[in-house]
Enzyme design. Sequence first.
Site, PDB file in Angstrom:
ATOM      1  N   LEU A 152     -10.195  53.795  28.980  1.00  0.00           N
ATOM      2  CA  LEU A 152      -9.141  52.815  29.243  1.00  0.00           C
ATOM      3  C   LEU A 152      -9.479  51.999  30.494  1.00  0.00           C
ATOM      4  CD1 LEU A 152      -6.739  52.465  27.379  1.00  0.00           C
ATOM      5  CD2 LEU A 152      -5.285  53.531  29.087  1.00  0.00           C
ATOM      6  N   GLY A 153     -10.649  51.362  30.435  1.00  0.00           N
ATOM      7  CA  GLY A 153     -11.046  50.425  31.480  1.00  0.00           C
ATOM      8  C   GLY A 153     -10.535  49.037  31.142  1.00  0.00           C
ATOM      9  N   ARG A 154     -11.231  48.011  31.623  1.00  0.00           N
ATOM     10  CA  ARG A 154     -10.783  46.640  31.388  1.00  0.00           C
ATOM     11  C   ARG A 154     -10.643  46.333  29.904  1.00  0.00           C
ATOM     12  NH1 ARG A 154     -14.964  46.259  35.150  1.00  0.00           N
ATOM     13  NH2 ARG A 154     -14.425  45.448  37.214  1.00  0.00           N
ATOM     14  N   ILE A 155     -11.686  46.680  29.131  1.00  0.00           N
ATOM     15  CA  ILE A 155     -11.678  46.353  27.703  1.00  0.00           C
ATOM     16  C   ILE A 155     -10.674  47.226  26.956  1.00  0.00           C
ATOM     17  CG2 ILE A 155     -13.081  46.403  25.595  1.00  0.00           C
ATOM     18  CD1 ILE A 155     -15.479  45.545  27.357  1.00  0.00           C
ATOM     19  N   SER A 174      -9.565  59.509  28.566  1.00  0.00           N
ATOM     20  CA  SER A 174     -10.524  59.124  29.596  1.00  0.00           C
ATOM     21  C   SER A 174     -10.818  60.380  30.409  1.00  0.00           C
ATOM     22  CB  SER A 174      -9.978  57.997  30.486  1.00  0.00           C
ATOM     23  OG  SER A 174      -8.815  58.431  31.160  1.00  0.00           O
ATOM     24  N   ARG A 175     -11.772  60.275  31.322  1.00  0.00           N
ATOM     25  CA  ARG A 175     -12.167  61.467  32.075  1.00  0.00           C
ATOM     26  C   ARG A 175     -11.001  62.044  32.867  1.00  0.00           C
ATOM     27  NH1 ARG A 175     -17.620  59.178  34.752  1.00  0.00           N
ATOM     28  NH2 ARG A 175     -16.289  57.336  34.744  1.00  0.00           N
ATOM     29  N   ILE A 230     -16.895  49.231  19.596  1.00  0.00           N
ATOM     30  CA  ILE A 230     -17.251  48.007  20.331  1.00  0.00           C
ATOM     31  C   ILE A 230     -17.946  48.382  21.633  1.00  0.00           C
ATOM     32  CG2 ILE A 230     -15.499  46.468  19.376  1.00  0.00           C
ATOM     33  CD1 ILE A 230     -13.833  47.293  21.968  1.00  0.00           C
ATOM     34  N   ARG A 232     -21.215  51.082  22.571  1.00  0.00           N
ATOM     35  CA  ARG A 232     -22.658  51.069  22.349  1.00  0.00           C
ATOM     36  C   ARG A 232     -22.969  51.964  21.149  1.00  0.00           C
ATOM     37  NH1 ARG A 232     -22.734  47.194  25.167  1.00  0.00           N
ATOM     38  NH2 ARG A 232     -23.859  46.845  27.127  1.00  0.00           N
ATOM     39  N   ASP A 256     -19.641  47.089  15.677  1.00  0.00           N
ATOM     40  CA  ASP A 256     -20.346  45.948  16.274  1.00  0.00           C
ATOM     41  C   ASP A 256     -21.676  46.379  16.875  1.00  0.00           C
ATOM     42  OD1 ASP A 256     -20.651  43.243  17.180  1.00  0.00           O
ATOM     43  OD2 ASP A 256     -20.094  43.895  19.194  1.00  0.00           O
ATOM     44  N   GLU A 261     -30.537  49.279  17.144  1.00  0.00           N
ATOM     45  CA  GLU A 261     -30.430  47.850  16.829  1.00  0.00           C
ATOM     46  C   GLU A 261     -31.795  47.166  16.908  1.00  0.00           C
ATOM     47  OE1 GLU A 261     -27.536  46.318  19.577  1.00  0.00           O
ATOM     48  OE2 GLU A 261     -25.958  47.630  18.819  1.00  0.00           O
ATOM     49  N   HIS A 279     -23.730  43.051  16.849  1.00  0.00           N
ATOM     50  CA  HIS A 279     -23.531  43.165  18.298  1.00  0.00           C
ATOM     51  C   HIS A 279     -23.166  41.810  18.905  1.00  0.00           C
ATOM     52  CE1 HIS A 279     -24.740  45.645  22.091  1.00  0.00           C
ATOM     53  NE2 HIS A 279     -23.694  44.868  22.335  1.00  0.00           N
TER      54      HIS A 279
END
Length: 313
Positions: A152-155, A174-175, A230, A232, A256, A261, A279
């Site tokens: 739950l960071g910025r994105i 989250s951690r 979304i 990695r 994505d 890749e 991506h």
Amino acid sequence: MESIGVLMACPMDTYLEQELERRFNLFKFWTVSDKTQFLKAQQNNIRAVVGNATAGADAELIDALPKLEIVSSFSVGLDKVDVAKCKEKGVRVTNTPDVLTDDVADLAIGLMLAVLRRLCESDRYVRSGKWKKGDYKLTTKFTGKTVGIIGLGRIGIAVAKRAEAFSCPINYYSRTEKPNLKYKYYPSVVELASNCHILVVACPLTEEARHIINREVIDALGPKGVLINIGRGPHVDERELVSALVEGRLGGAGLDVFENEPHVPEELFGLENVVLMPHVGSGTVETRKTMADLVLGNLEAHFLNKPLLTPVV
């Protein structure tokens, strides 16, 4: 600054490449056949590396460039940069946070809708002429579905806010639990997956987050659940994901990013409950221009002895 050597790790953006060429002495690493010999010849000339989510600066490259001062990444994620090595060597590191948040979060919602409402398959249904032979089958409602977010960071926050507009309850892992949030926290990814319809991977790729989506998590999400990645590719155990989708143990996926890749498991190509993207989370004209300007701004700030715009190290 035209004499300052900058190594661009791989092709990433035409505007960025042109501006680097105009402002610095640019070396394009992907055009070099004998990379070892090239690094030996240019080791005293290269003072900056520009990387992205595909290629950055690993320990070997950093050690090969004794005059390296800064690594500026054309991405928010730094999994292609050996940050610890940079700290050890006194090399500055920057990335492009915030500016790509909206695009990536928009795409996450788009993937949810595309998978649940079968947008891509419906489009093919019309184009192939099948609609003339009968209506397309019913799909699944998105509004009101519980969305679980890993990271739950910025994105992650941006995805949550958008999903709330569709009356989706939000859970997260989250951690550590985030203070002052109305979203429900689960202390493990398995518990989160067991308590949501849609599971979104939005955390940074670290060693502990590699294959954070494994068989146990996929089985907890279940045959009606949907995975959205979304983050990695290596966040997901791709073999387990493919087998779960083929066997019907997972309801669907919107992806994505992939482990190797641009290679994508061909077993996914024939599945109508899977939406595949190359991506392109931040892949809009507006955002890539802003990201490029941030890379350039960080490089120029460093070489003019000014504060970095988005310092990581």
